[in-house]
Design a protein around this motif. Structure first.
Motif, PDB file in Angstrom:
ATOM      1  N   GLY A   1       0.715  -1.188   0.055  1.00  0.00           N
ATOM      2  CA  GLY A   1       0.201  -0.078  -0.127  1.00  0.00           C
ATOM      3  C   GLY A   1       0.784   1.338   0.072  1.00  0.00           C
ATOM      4  N   ARG A   2       2.194   1.094  -0.093  1.00  0.00           N
ATOM      5  CA  ARG A   2       3.002   2.308  -0.112  1.00  0.00           C
ATOM      6  C   ARG A   2       2.978   3.249  -1.260  1.00  0.00           C
ATOM      7  NH1 ARG A   2       8.788   0.821   1.297  1.00  0.00           N
ATOM      8  NH2 ARG A   2       9.031   3.094   0.985  1.00  0.00           N
ATOM      9  N   PHE A   3       2.787   2.315  -2.255  1.00  0.00           N
ATOM     10  CA  PHE A   3       2.825   3.188  -3.645  1.00  0.00           C
ATOM     11  C   PHE A   3       1.732   2.700  -4.579  1.00  0.00           C
ATOM     12  CE2 PHE A   3       7.246   1.909  -2.344  1.00  0.00           C
ATOM     13  CZ  PHE A   3       7.774   3.325  -2.141  1.00  0.00           C
ATOM     14  N   VAL A   4       1.374   3.628  -5.548  1.00  0.00           N
ATOM     15  CA  VAL A   4       0.475   3.470  -6.446  1.00  0.00           C
ATOM     16  C   VAL A   4       1.097   3.406  -7.861  1.00  0.00           C
ATOM     17  CG1 VAL A   4      -1.734   4.057  -7.549  1.00  0.00           C
ATOM     18  CG2 VAL A   4      -1.174   4.580  -4.988  1.00  0.00           C
ATOM     19  N   TYR A   5       0.832   2.516  -8.786  1.00  0.00           N
ATOM     20  CA  TYR A   5       1.326   2.635 -10.155  1.00  0.00           C
ATOM     21  C   TYR A   5       0.083   2.820 -11.106  1.00  0.00           C
ATOM     22  CZ  TYR A   5       5.253  -0.026  -8.331  1.00  0.00           C
ATOM     23  OH  TYR A   5       6.354  -0.402  -7.442  1.00  0.00           O
ATOM     24  N   ASN A   6       0.422   3.725 -11.833  1.00  0.00           N
ATOM     25  CA  ASN A   6      -0.701   4.248 -12.877  1.00  0.00           C
ATOM     26  C   ASN A   6      -0.229   4.284 -14.209  1.00  0.00           C
ATOM     27  OD1 ASN A   6      -2.574   6.072 -14.268  1.00  0.00           O
ATOM     28  ND2 ASN A   6      -3.363   6.498 -12.407  1.00  0.00           N
ATOM     29  N   MET A   7      -1.020   3.555 -15.183  1.00  0.00           N
ATOM     30  CA  MET A   7      -0.814   3.711 -16.559  1.00  0.00           C
ATOM     31  C   MET A   7      -1.612   4.696 -17.261  1.00  0.00           C
ATOM     32  SD  MET A   7      -0.801   0.462 -19.565  1.00  0.00           S
ATOM     33  CE  MET A   7      -2.337   0.150 -19.117  1.00  0.00           C
ATOM     34  N   GLY A   8      -0.941   5.419 -18.137  1.00  0.00           N
ATOM     35  CA  GLY A   8      -1.737   6.533 -18.879  1.00  0.00           C
ATOM     36  C   GLY A   8      -1.052   6.793 -20.078  1.00  0.00           C
ATOM     37  N   ASN A   9      -1.168   8.096 -20.708  1.00  0.00           N
ATOM     38  CA  ASN A   9      -0.506   8.459 -21.829  1.00  0.00           C
ATOM     39  C   ASN A   9       0.281   9.774 -21.492  1.00  0.00           C
ATOM     40  OD1 ASN A   9      -1.976   6.920 -23.912  1.00  0.00           O
ATOM     41  ND2 ASN A   9      -3.831   7.932 -23.482  1.00  0.00           N
ATOM     42  N   ALA A  10       1.320   9.692 -22.232  1.00  0.00           N
ATOM     43  CA  ALA A  10       2.146  10.728 -22.037  1.00  0.00           C
ATOM     44  C   ALA A  10       1.897  11.934 -22.615  1.00  0.00           C
ATOM     45  CB  ALA A  10       3.623  10.490 -22.699  1.00  0.00           C
ATOM     46  N   PRO A  11       2.337  13.117 -22.102  1.00  0.00           N
ATOM     47  CA  PRO A  11       2.040  14.410 -22.751  1.00  0.00           C
ATOM     48  C   PRO A  11       2.057  14.652 -24.148  1.00  0.00           C
ATOM     49  CG  PRO A  11       3.073  14.850 -20.774  1.00  0.00           C
ATOM     50  CD  PRO A  11       3.264  13.253 -21.007  1.00  0.00           C
ATOM     51  N   ARG A  12       1.080  15.525 -24.844  1.00  0.00           N
ATOM     52  CA  ARG A  12       1.587  15.632 -26.113  1.00  0.00           C
ATOM     53  C   ARG A  12       2.947  15.977 -26.403  1.00  0.00           C
ATOM     54  NH1 ARG A  12      -3.196  18.671 -29.289  1.00  0.00           N
ATOM     55  NH2 ARG A  12      -4.095  16.954 -28.538  1.00  0.00           N
ATOM     56  N   GLY A  13       3.612  15.652 -27.435  1.00  0.00           N
ATOM     57  CA  GLY A  13       4.824  15.924 -27.840  1.00  0.00           C
ATOM     58  C   GLY A  13       5.952  15.387 -27.024  1.00  0.00           C
ATOM     59  N   ALA A  14       5.660  14.439 -26.073  1.00  0.00           N
ATOM     60  CA  ALA A  14       6.918  13.802 -25.262  1.00  0.00           C
ATOM     61  C   ALA A  14       7.299  12.683 -26.021  1.00  0.00           C
ATOM     62  CB  ALA A  14       6.114  13.304 -23.819  1.00  0.00           C
ATOM     63  N   THR A  15       8.426  12.260 -25.687  1.00  0.00           N
ATOM     64  CA  THR A  15       9.291  11.269 -26.068  1.00  0.00           C
ATOM     65  C   THR A  15       9.560  10.254 -25.046  1.00  0.00           C
ATOM     66  OG1 THR A  15      10.232  12.712 -27.880  1.00  0.00           O
ATOM     67  CG2 THR A  15      11.511  10.706 -27.340  1.00  0.00           C
ATOM     68  N   PRO A  16       9.419   9.101 -25.272  1.00  0.00           N
ATOM     69  CA  PRO A  16       8.628   8.415 -26.295  1.00  0.00           C
ATOM     70  C   PRO A  16       7.064   8.846 -25.961  1.00  0.00           C
ATOM     71  CG  PRO A  16       9.102   6.743 -24.494  1.00  0.00           C
ATOM     72  CD  PRO A  16       9.848   8.105 -23.980  1.00  0.00           C
ATOM     73  N   ALA A  17       6.669   8.734 -27.160  1.00  0.00           N
ATOM     74  CA  ALA A  17       5.088   8.898 -26.995  1.00  0.00           C
ATOM     75  C   ALA A  17       4.241   7.612 -26.598  1.00  0.00           C
ATOM     76  CB  ALA A  17       4.432   9.543 -28.551  1.00  0.00           C
ATOM     77  N   GLY A  18       2.859   7.697 -26.615  1.00  0.00           N
ATOM     78  CA  GLY A  18       2.101   6.432 -26.106  1.00  0.00           C
ATOM     79  C   GLY A  18       2.097   6.353 -24.680  1.00  0.00           C
ATOM     80  N   ILE A  19       2.203   5.178 -24.269  1.00  0.00           N
ATOM     81  CA  ILE A  19       1.857   4.737 -22.984  1.00  0.00           C
ATOM     82  C   ILE A  19       3.041   5.081 -21.846  1.00  0.00           C
ATOM     83  CG2 ILE A  19       1.643   2.704 -21.227  1.00  0.00           C
ATOM     84  CD1 ILE A  19      -0.022   1.369 -23.488  1.00  0.00           C
TER      85      ILE A  19
ATOM     86  N   THR B   1       9.110   7.146 -13.357  1.00  0.00           N
ATOM     87  CA  THR B   1       8.448   7.477 -14.414  1.00  0.00           C
ATOM     88  C   THR B   1       9.156   6.720 -15.474  1.00  0.00           C
ATOM     89  OG1 THR B   1       7.773   9.709 -13.893  1.00  0.00           O
ATOM     90  CG2 THR B   1       7.125   9.058 -16.265  1.00  0.00           C
ATOM     91  N   SER B   2       8.340   5.903 -16.187  1.00  0.00           N
ATOM     92  CA  SER B   2       8.818   4.950 -17.444  1.00  0.00           C
ATOM     93  C   SER B   2       9.317   5.974 -18.404  1.00  0.00           C
ATOM     94  CB  SER B   2       7.749   4.199 -17.895  1.00  0.00           C
ATOM     95  OG  SER B   2       6.796   4.700 -18.432  1.00  0.00           O
ATOM     96  N   SER B   3      10.450   5.430 -19.133  1.00  0.00           N
ATOM     97  CA  SER B   3      11.185   5.986 -20.150  1.00  0.00           C
ATOM     98  C   SER B   3      11.501   5.372 -21.481  1.00  0.00           C
ATOM     99  CB  SER B   3      12.496   6.752 -19.761  1.00  0.00           C
ATOM    100  OG  SER B   3      13.446   5.489 -19.183  1.00  0.00           O
ATOM    101  N   ASP B   4      10.740   3.910 -21.414  1.00  0.00           N
ATOM    102  CA  ASP B   4      10.839   3.355 -22.445  1.00  0.00           C
ATOM    103  C   ASP B   4       9.469   3.064 -23.189  1.00  0.00           C
ATOM    104  OD1 ASP B   4      13.423   1.842 -21.826  1.00  0.00           O
ATOM    105  OD2 ASP B   4      12.421   0.739 -20.150  1.00  0.00           O
ATOM    106  N   THR B   5       9.748   2.657 -24.678  1.00  0.00           N
ATOM    107  CA  THR B   5       8.436   2.615 -25.402  1.00  0.00           C
ATOM    108  C   THR B   5       7.668   1.429 -24.977  1.00  0.00           C
ATOM    109  OG1 THR B   5       9.829   3.690 -27.259  1.00  0.00           O
ATOM    110  CG2 THR B   5       7.863   2.259 -27.814  1.00  0.00           C
ATOM    111  N   LEU B   6       6.273   1.563 -24.730  1.00  0.00           N
ATOM    112  CA  LEU B   6       5.525   0.784 -24.228  1.00  0.00           C
ATOM    113  C   LEU B   6       4.407   0.412 -25.104  1.00  0.00           C
ATOM    114  CD1 LEU B   6       5.446   2.110 -20.470  1.00  0.00           C
ATOM    115  CD2 LEU B   6       7.009   0.114 -21.475  1.00  0.00           C
ATOM    116  N   GLY B   7       4.196   1.024 -26.159  1.00  0.00           N
ATOM    117  CA  GLY B   7       3.190   0.875 -27.083  1.00  0.00           C
ATOM    118  C   GLY B   7       2.081   1.853 -26.851  1.00  0.00           C
ATOM    119  N   THR B   8       0.912   1.680 -27.579  1.00  0.00           N
ATOM    120  CA  THR B   8      -0.204   2.776 -27.699  1.00  0.00           C
ATOM    121  C   THR B   8      -1.305   1.872 -27.379  1.00  0.00           C
ATOM    122  OG1 THR B   8      -0.444   2.451 -29.872  1.00  0.00           O
ATOM    123  CG2 THR B   8       1.072   4.141 -29.217  1.00  0.00           C
TER     124      THR B   8
END
Length: 220
Positions: A130-148, A163-170
């Motif tokens: 319960g110490r952490f929450v992991y959330n998946m969403g979409n990167a801001p517009r124009g961010a690199t990498p784009a997508g998830i 924060t993730s920095s790898d390409t995770l798909g869309t």
């Protein structure tokens, strides 16, 4: 639920169905007060259930034993998906338009606090402690990498600590934390499942699956 009973959304009926998988019958229904009830989560004792009424911009609080709608809570703008903390203290939904997760108290159904994120959060899961929450969403517009994008939020500080920095798909699908190794697993509509390191959110493994995978679950 822990008892073995299945709870299923019936959006057009504005209800949750209670299904007995052994008898193969619908044992009852619970009103949600919304025809946009898409996802829900419940407390560990199966007494309270919280629904994400996506386009209605509300969350419904349901008394399961009484099979009644207790109240409806406004989230200000559209919300996505729902999770309950391991200690049953909060029910949490993602406010993509507001770039935040909203933590509501299960004790009085009031907003406790928001957690800001640099993108559009979609679906969250707590770490087992319960110490952490992991959330998946979409990167801001124009961010690199784009997508998830995936964020790890420290509940105590209410801030993202990784924060993730790898390409995770869309196309955001589902997210789960493995009870076996603690890794974070996500699915992408573009046809990938990815395992992430829970500390760094770096990719541990990524493999293709048939297009449009969504929810993820682990067996015991």
């Amino acid at each position: 639920g822990p008892s073995g009973m299945l709870y299923v959304t019936a959006e057009l009926k504005e209800s949750i169905l209670l299904v007995d998988p052994k008898a193969r019958t619908i044992g009852g229904t619970i009103p949600t007060g919304s025809n946009a009830t898409h996802f829900f989560a419940m407390t560990s004792d199966q007494k309270k259930l919280f629904t994400s009424n996506v386009s209605a911009a509300t969350v419904s609080v349901i008394d399961v034993p009484a099979r009644t709608l207790v109240t409806t809570v406004s989230t200000g703008s559209g919300n996505q998906r729902m999770t309950v903390s391991p200690d049953d203290r909060w029910f949490v939904t993602s406010i993509g338009q507001g770039r935040k997760m909203s933590f509501f108290r299960t004790s009085d159904y009031q907003l406790d606090f928001d957690g800001a994120l640099d993108g559009s959060p979609f679906v969250a899961r707590f770490s087992p402690d319960g110490r952490f929450v992991y959330n998946m969403g979409n990167a801001p517009r124009g961010a690199t990498p784009a997508g998830i994008r995936v964020w790890k939020v420290d509940v105590a500080s209410r801030k993202a600590v990784a924060t993730s920095s790898d390409t995770l798909g869309t196309g955001t699908g589902g997210i789960q934390v493995s009870p076996f190794n603690g890794r974070v697993y996500i699915s992408a509509y573009s046809g990938q499942v990815t395992a992430l390191d829970p500390d760094t959110l770096k990719v541990v493994k990524q493999f293709p699956v048939p297009a449009t995978p969504d929810g993820l679950f682990f067996g015991r």
